[in-house]
Design a protein around this motif. Sequence first.
Motif, PDB file in Angstrom:
ATOM      1  N   THR A 120     112.218   9.560 100.853  1.00  0.00           N
ATOM      2  CA  THR A 120     111.008  10.371 100.959  1.00  0.00           C
ATOM      3  C   THR A 120     109.787   9.602 100.454  1.00  0.00           C
ATOM      4  O   THR A 120     108.692   9.703 101.021  1.00  0.00           O
ATOM      5  CB  THR A 120     111.175  11.677 100.161  1.00  0.00           C
ATOM      6  OG1 THR A 120     112.368  12.339 100.574  1.00  0.00           O
ATOM      7  CG2 THR A 120     110.008  12.604 100.378  1.00  0.00           C
ATOM      8  N   VAL A 121     109.967   8.823  99.382  1.00  0.00           N
ATOM      9  CA  VAL A 121     108.871   7.993  98.875  1.00  0.00           C
ATOM     10  C   VAL A 121     108.465   6.951  99.925  1.00  0.00           C
ATOM     11  O   VAL A 121     107.269   6.717 100.169  1.00  0.00           O
ATOM     12  CB  VAL A 121     109.283   7.305  97.556  1.00  0.00           C
ATOM     13  CG1 VAL A 121     108.234   6.279  97.136  1.00  0.00           C
ATOM     14  CG2 VAL A 121     109.480   8.343  96.455  1.00  0.00           C
TER      15      VAL A 121
ATOM     16  N   ASN B   9     106.480   8.591 102.523  1.00  0.00           N
ATOM     17  CA  ASN B   9     105.102   8.845 102.096  1.00  0.00           C
ATOM     18  C   ASN B   9     104.250   7.576 102.224  1.00  0.00           C
ATOM     19  O   ASN B   9     103.096   7.632 102.657  1.00  0.00           O
ATOM     20  CB  ASN B   9     105.101   9.338 100.649  1.00  0.00           C
ATOM     21  CG  ASN B   9     103.709   9.703 100.173  1.00  0.00           C
ATOM     22  OD1 ASN B   9     103.154  10.724 100.542  1.00  0.00           O
ATOM     23  ND2 ASN B   9     103.128   8.834  99.347  1.00  0.00           N
ATOM     24  N   HIS B  10     104.819   6.425 101.859  1.00  0.00           N
ATOM     25  CA  HIS B  10     104.079   5.160 102.022  1.00  0.00           C
ATOM     26  C   HIS B  10     103.795   4.874 103.488  1.00  0.00           C
ATOM     27  O   HIS B  10     102.789   4.232 103.822  1.00  0.00           O
ATOM     28  CB  HIS B  10     104.883   4.004 101.410  1.00  0.00           C
ATOM     29  CG  HIS B  10     104.889   3.995  99.916  1.00  0.00           C
ATOM     30  ND1 HIS B  10     103.746   4.045  99.165  1.00  0.00           N
ATOM     31  CD2 HIS B  10     105.913   3.940  99.012  1.00  0.00           C
ATOM     32  CE1 HIS B  10     104.044   4.024  97.876  1.00  0.00           C
ATOM     33  NE2 HIS B  10     105.362   3.966  97.751  1.00  0.00           N
TER      34      HIS B  10
ATOM     35  N   ASN C 178     102.776   6.912 105.636  1.00  0.00           N
ATOM     36  CA  ASN C 178     101.624   7.683 106.108  1.00  0.00           C
ATOM     37  C   ASN C 178     100.375   6.822 106.265  1.00  0.00           C
ATOM     38  O   ASN C 178      99.640   6.941 107.262  1.00  0.00           O
ATOM     39  CB  ASN C 178     101.315   8.828 105.133  1.00  0.00           C
ATOM     40  CG  ASN C 178     102.182  10.049 105.388  1.00  0.00           C
ATOM     41  OD1 ASN C 178     101.954  10.801 106.329  1.00  0.00           O
ATOM     42  ND2 ASN C 178     103.178  10.231 104.542  1.00  0.00           N
TER      43      ASN C 178
ATOM     44  N   PHE D 201     107.001  11.021  92.647  1.00  0.00           N
ATOM     45  CA  PHE D 201     105.702  11.114  93.315  1.00  0.00           C
ATOM     46  C   PHE D 201     104.532  11.252  92.361  1.00  0.00           C
ATOM     47  O   PHE D 201     103.387  11.016  92.759  1.00  0.00           O
ATOM     48  CB  PHE D 201     105.708  12.281  94.305  1.00  0.00           C
ATOM     49  CG  PHE D 201     106.316  11.926  95.626  1.00  0.00           C
ATOM     50  CD1 PHE D 201     105.554  11.322  96.607  1.00  0.00           C
ATOM     51  CD2 PHE D 201     107.662  12.172  95.876  1.00  0.00           C
ATOM     52  CE1 PHE D 201     106.110  10.977  97.825  1.00  0.00           C
ATOM     53  CE2 PHE D 201     108.224  11.839  97.085  1.00  0.00           C
ATOM     54  CZ  PHE D 201     107.456  11.236  98.070  1.00  0.00           C
TER      55      PHE D 201
ATOM     56  N   MET E 284      97.765  10.041 102.946  1.00  0.00           N
ATOM     57  CA  MET E 284      98.823   9.633 102.034  1.00  0.00           C
ATOM     58  C   MET E 284      98.701  10.378 100.712  1.00  0.00           C
ATOM     59  O   MET E 284      99.696  10.863 100.143  1.00  0.00           O
ATOM     60  CB  MET E 284      98.773   8.126 101.804  1.00  0.00           C
ATOM     61  CG  MET E 284      99.881   7.580 100.929  1.00  0.00           C
ATOM     62  SD  MET E 284      99.795   5.780 100.804  1.00  0.00           S
ATOM     63  CE  MET E 284     101.122   5.460  99.648  1.00  0.00           C
TER      64      MET E 284
ATOM     65  N   ALA F 134      99.756  13.993 101.268  1.00  0.00           N
ATOM     66  CA  ALA F 134     101.213  14.121 101.354  1.00  0.00           C
ATOM     67  C   ALA F 134     101.852  13.998  99.973  1.00  0.00           C
ATOM     68  O   ALA F 134     102.785  14.739  99.627  1.00  0.00           O
ATOM     69  CB  ALA F 134     101.775  13.066 102.300  1.00  0.00           C
ATOM     70  N   ALA F 135     101.356  13.049  99.171  1.00  0.00           N
ATOM     71  CA  ALA F 135     101.898  12.890  97.817  1.00  0.00           C
ATOM     72  C   ALA F 135     101.603  14.129  96.969  1.00  0.00           C
ATOM     73  O   ALA F 135     102.437  14.582  96.184  1.00  0.00           O
ATOM     74  CB  ALA F 135     101.314  11.645  97.160  1.00  0.00           C
TER      75      ALA F 135
ATOM     76  N   GLN G  76     104.047  16.811  97.819  1.00  0.00           N
ATOM     77  CA  GLN G  76     105.367  16.592  97.218  1.00  0.00           C
ATOM     78  C   GLN G  76     105.355  16.956  95.737  1.00  0.00           C
ATOM     79  O   GLN G  76     106.275  17.619  95.243  1.00  0.00           O
ATOM     80  CB  GLN G  76     105.780  15.125  97.384  1.00  0.00           C
ATOM     81  CG  GLN G  76     106.085  14.712  98.812  1.00  0.00           C
ATOM     82  CD  GLN G  76     107.359  15.319  99.349  1.00  0.00           C
ATOM     83  OE1 GLN G  76     108.110  15.969  98.635  1.00  0.00           O
ATOM     84  NE2 GLN G  76     107.624  15.114 100.638  1.00  0.00           N
TER      85      GLN G  76
END
Length: 592
Positions: A61-62, A65-66, A68, A178, A323, A326-327, A330
């Motif tokens: 998931t991390v 996220n990167h 994005n 996150f 980004m 999104a973070a 999370q």
Amino acid sequence: MAGLQSKGRNETDRVVAEVEASFSRQLAMALDSFWKSDARNRILGFAFALVVVILATVYGTVQLNHWNAPFYNALERRDLPAFLTELRNFAIIAGVLLVLNVVQAWLNQMTALHMREGLSCDVVDQWLNGARAYRLSVSSALGVNPDQRLHEDARKLAEMTTSLSIGLFNATILLVSFIGVLWGLSSEFTFKIGDWSFQIPGYMVWGALIYALAASLLSQLVGRKLSRLNADRYAREADLRFSLMRANENLEAIAVTRGEATERQHIHDSLDGVLMSIRHLALALTNLTWVTAGFGWLAIIVPILIASPAYFAGTISFGGLMMAAAAFTQVYSALRWYVDNFGQIADWRAALMRVTVLRAALTTMNENEGGTGRLTLARSEDGTLRLDGLEICVRVNGDACESAFHLKERDVVISAGDRVMVNGDQGVNRKLLFHAMAELWPYGEGRILLPEDELVFVPQTSYLPEGRLRSLLTYPSLSAAVDDAALVSALQTVGLGEFARRLDEKGRWERILDKDQQMALAFANILIRKPRWLVMQDILEGLEPETESRLTKILATDFAETTLIYLGRSHAFADATGARAVHLEKSGHAQA
């Protein structure tokens, strides 16, 4: 004899009240149940595998996220090759995450399965340990209809413990992963007011914390009554199921007496209680939905609003904005796990309370019995059965022993091979003496010394478990240990020879057999077991003369080496066996 019957009960009630009021005691009770469970090692194995899968999922998931930033930047630049490259990267990351999600779903189910196996087996084992189930049924409301706690509450507790534990762990790992990402992104945010520019360390992190804290506090305020409302609903559901089961078990009597209307009203009353509790619960959940759904919808736009000043100041790109959003999502999702699951947590706490309260009552019963003011039960040294200074308390009201009865012969000795009939004054509850000898009724004074040989007790109403006829004939032992010839011989002896061909037939035998046949079947069971000591409670009363004559003849001839103790008034038994009489009489004063 004041308070003779109340000592153990009050102690049990005290422990139950403490567990009911203390969440930490409930957790300790649940952990004790888990640690003693045979399924413990399997659960721990699945839990370890879940931890590995969740960590791998969070790592993926991390990485997603990167992804994005370059993806949205490629869109912003209209860079088709970079766009296609990022689509390929997305497919790899999403594919791996999909596999991990499927594996985690399977591990979730297996963990919940073994959790339920361990919990349900433990609670049932505690319930059917010795005579605890019966003692609880006569001493506490917990034992009247415990099936809700043993079945539905145990199921919910096992499944919800698994799902909530996994959810909490997953949220915690996401938060740890996150929050660092979001803090790093926030360090790039520069805000401008005129010619003045400044930075706020961890700006997006603080925004997520404040937003999640507001949602949690408001959820706690609105939904604080949910645990109590859920527990009340489960209690009402148990009452309804008990009413339905009771009616189903007595359909013949209800039909014969034309009692359908009355029973229907009883069931409707129980149903009304369920519906009322559901209405209260529905209102509380509706109010909670205003909070959870409201904050959920706002979460779509809140991270963009929080980061937009830096974007409009030109200090971050569009990809950086997405980004960061999104973070933020999370981090907020991890922080608001409590908000999203508040209703489920309340439901879990209600199930935890109901299961652990029942377990606490069961596990403390034996510890609280015995001591001063209680019947003393022990084994005799000379192989006799002795009733010394026996006085049995009839529990009538609260903590007070308002009436009692005793043996007219203060010290009774019954030797091997004796025939004894215990009768007494009108209104004396001989059943309590029967239960006291069976170690079910500890309320009173005096001593009951039992022989080392096993005593077989035959109640007035015999229990016919559902199953094959051969299983009933050998109950509680396994039928495989007895050959068919012995089973057929026992049936023929008691006058049930026509059932010899139905040994493997399954059925509700309490409905197939009439009262006389049921008692004859009980005698067939006794013939197969061949006990050295036999204690009977009013088993010959109300039988047809032919059945009574046949069964008393069996007692006189087939049990010549057996010690016979009959609690009741049966001239047929006295005449057939020459039994000596022992008398019960009421105590001369009420006990306060």
